[in-house]
Design an enzyme around this catalytic site. Structure first.
Site, PDB file in Angstrom:
ATOM      1  N   TYR A   1     -15.714 -11.370   0.582  1.00  0.00           N
ATOM      2  CA  TYR A   1     -16.394 -10.122   0.224  1.00  0.00           C
ATOM      3  C   TYR A   1     -17.693 -10.403  -0.538  1.00  0.00           C
ATOM      4  CZ  TYR A   1     -12.458  -7.147   1.591  1.00  0.00           C
ATOM      5  OH  TYR A   1     -11.500  -6.489   2.316  1.00  0.00           O
TER       6      TYR A   1
ATOM      7  N   ARG B   1       0.826  -1.220   0.000  1.00  0.00           N
ATOM      8  CA  ARG B   1       0.000   0.000   0.000  1.00  0.00           C
ATOM      9  C   ARG B   1       0.857   1.265   0.000  1.00  0.00           C
ATOM     10  NH1 ARG B   1      -4.014  -1.789   4.649  1.00  0.00           N
ATOM     11  NH2 ARG B   1      -5.298  -3.323   3.582  1.00  0.00           N
TER      12      ARG B   1
ATOM     13  N   ARG C   1      -6.229  12.503  -6.067  1.00  0.00           N
ATOM     14  CA  ARG C   1      -7.433  11.682  -5.922  1.00  0.00           C
ATOM     15  C   ARG C   1      -8.661  12.484  -5.507  1.00  0.00           C
ATOM     16  NH1 ARG C   1      -8.623   6.817  -3.783  1.00  0.00           N
ATOM     17  NH2 ARG C   1     -10.708   7.712  -3.768  1.00  0.00           N
TER      18      ARG C   1
ATOM     19  N   ASP D   1      -6.884  -2.195  -6.691  1.00  0.00           N
ATOM     20  CA  ASP D   1      -7.570  -2.791  -5.549  1.00  0.00           C
ATOM     21  C   ASP D   1      -7.926  -4.224  -5.923  1.00  0.00           C
ATOM     22  OD1 ASP D   1      -9.063  -1.921  -2.830  1.00  0.00           O
ATOM     23  OD2 ASP D   1     -10.278  -3.400  -3.891  1.00  0.00           O
TER      24      ASP D   1
ATOM     25  N   ARG E   1      -2.498   6.115   0.013  1.00  0.00           N
ATOM     26  CA  ARG E   1      -2.652   6.015   1.460  1.00  0.00           C
ATOM     27  C   ARG E   1      -2.176   7.260   2.209  1.00  0.00           C
ATOM     28  NH1 ARG E   1      -5.840   1.832   3.158  1.00  0.00           N
ATOM     29  NH2 ARG E   1      -4.618   1.551   5.062  1.00  0.00           N
TER      30      ARG E   1
END
Length: 347
Positions: free
Chosen positions: A151, A27, A40, A76, A31
Site C-alpha cells: 500500500y 470482517r 456508520r 483497519d 460490512r
C-alpha cells in the site's frame, strides 16, 4: 460465567479439546450488517476507528446477532500507519489511498515511528470491549509488513504490485529498511491491543499470495517473523497468521511464528494442514469457506458448510471461519445459519 481463557475458541487455538467447534468470521464487524450501516452513516472509516464508543458498538453487533465464539476488533490494517502520522485515507469502494507513496530512501527515512500513545483510542476501545464481552474472547489484528509495504509503495490497492516487486529486488537495502520500520509499527500496534486485553491476535498478509515461495521467504517472511516474535513475549496470546492465495506459502508462514494458521478457500483444510505439519509440525487451522458461496441459497450452501466441517473434524484445534472476509452484500441470516450449523455439528 466461565472465564474467557476457557472458551472453545482459545482452547482450539492451543490445540486443546473443545465442547463444540468454535466459529467467527473475518470482517464480521460491519460490512453486511444493517445496524452497522446505520451507526456508520456519515462517518469516515478512519474517524469511526478513532471513536472507542463506536468501535465497541460495531464490534459487538455480530456477537449479539450471531452468537459467534470470538469478537474481532473493528479497525483497519492502515489504522497504525494513520496513527503514526502517515497521510492515508480509506476511499469507499477503493480502499487505502496514500497521499505520498514511498519512492526513495528519503521517503523511508521520513516514515514515522509509531508511538504507543498514538494508539490510545484503540486501547480504550479494547478495554471497553473486554468489559462488555465477558467470556467471549476479543481478537486484535494488524497488517503484515509485506501487505502494508505494498500500500505504501503503490499508493493504494494494486492488481500486480509492480512498483512493490520492482523495489523489492532492485534495492534490497531500501526494502529491508522499509519493511523493518513497518514491522515495528505492526508489532507496536499489536502490543497495544494485547496490553489493553485482547485474547488473541491475527496478522493479515492480504497480498502475500502475489509472491513466489522463494520471494516470500526472502522478502516477506523475515519481517512477519519480526512482528510475531515481538508479540510472543506478551502474555502467551495466541498468534494467528492468514493470507490470501497463500497455499504454496503455508509452511513458511507457519514457520514465521504462528500458533494458528488461517487457510483461505483455495485448498482443502486437510491438504493445508498437511503442508503446515510437514514444515513445522501440527498446528491448529482456521477456515475456510469461500465467502462468495455464502451468497448462494441455504439449500446449496449447507452441504458446503458440512463439507468444511467434516474436513476440519479430524484436525486438532480446528476453528471454523470463512476463507477470506465477509462480503458487503452478504445476507446476515446466512451467517447466522452457518453459526448454528457449526455449533450443532457432531463429527
Amino acid at each position: 460465567m466461565l472465564p474467557v481463557g476457557s472458551s472453545d475458541f482459545l482452547r482450539a487455538c492451543r490445540g486443546l479439546p473443545v465442547d463444540r467447534t468454535p466459529v467467527w468470521f473475518m470482517r464480521q464487524a460491519g460490512r453486511s450488517l444493517p445496524e452497522y450501516r446505520a451507526v456508520r452513516e456519515g462517518i469516515a472509516m478512519l474517524d469511526a476507528c478513532a471513536r472507542p464508543d463506536l468501535v465497541t458498538e460495531i464490534t459487538m453487533q455480530p456477537v449479539r446477532r450471531y452468537g459467534v465464539d470470538a469478537a474481532v476488533l473493528y479497525s483497519d490494517i492502515v489504522v497504525p500507519l494513520h496513527a503514526a502520522g502517515v497521510d492515508v485515507r480509506i476511499d469507499a469502494g477503493v480502499g487505502p489511498v496514500l497521499a505520498h507513496p514511498i519512492r526513495s530512501a528519503a521517503d523511508v527515512d521520513a516514515l514515522p515511528i509509531l508511538d504507543p500513545e498514538a494508539m490510545s483510542a484503540v486501547g480504550d476501545a479494547v478495554r471497553l470491549l473486554v468489559a462488555e464481552l465477558g467470556h467471549v474472547p476479543l481478537i486484535g489484528f494488524a497488517g503484515a509488513p509485506f501487505t502494508l509495504a505494498s500500500y505504501l509503495i503503490e499508493g493504494g490497492p494494486s492488481r500486480h504490485h509492480e512498483r512493490t516487486k520492482s523495489l523489492m529486488i532492485a534495492d534490497p537495502g531500501l526494502w529491508d529498511a522499509l519493511l523493518s520500520r513497518i514491522a515495528d509499527i505492526a508489532a507496536t500496534a499489536l502490543i497495544v491491543q494485547i496490553d489493553a486485553g485482547v485474547s488473541a491476535v491475527q496478522l493479515f498478509d492480504s497480498w502475500a499470495g502475489a509472491l513466489s515461495l522463494a520471494d516470500y521467504d526472502t522478502y516477506a517472511a523475515p519481517y512477519s517473523a519480526r512482528v510475531l516474535s515481538a508479540v510472543a513475549a506478551h502474555a502467551g496470546v495466541p498468534r494467528i497468521h492468514f493470507g490470501v492465495g497463500t497455499g504454496e506459502l503455508l509452511g513458511s508462514m507457519a514457520a514465521a511464528g504462528a500458533d494458528v494458521m488461517g487457510v483461505d478457500f483455495h485448498l482443502p483444510l486437510g491438504v493445508a494442514a498437511a503442508r503446515i505439519a510437514a514444515a513445522v509440525g501440527s498446528r491448529p487451522v482456521q477456515g475456510n469457506l469461500d465467502p462468495a458461496l455464502v451468497l448462494a441459497p441455504w439449500r446449496a450452501l449447507a452441504p458446503r458448510v458440512d463439507q468444511m466441517l467434516a474436513e476440519g473434524a479430524g484436525l486438532p484445534g480446528y476453528i471454523a471461519n470463512l476463507g477470506h472476509g465477509v462480503l458487503p452484500q452478504t445476507d446476515p441470516d446466512q451467517l447466522a445459519r452457518i453459526v448454528d450449523r457449526v455449533h450443532a455439528f457432531e463429527a
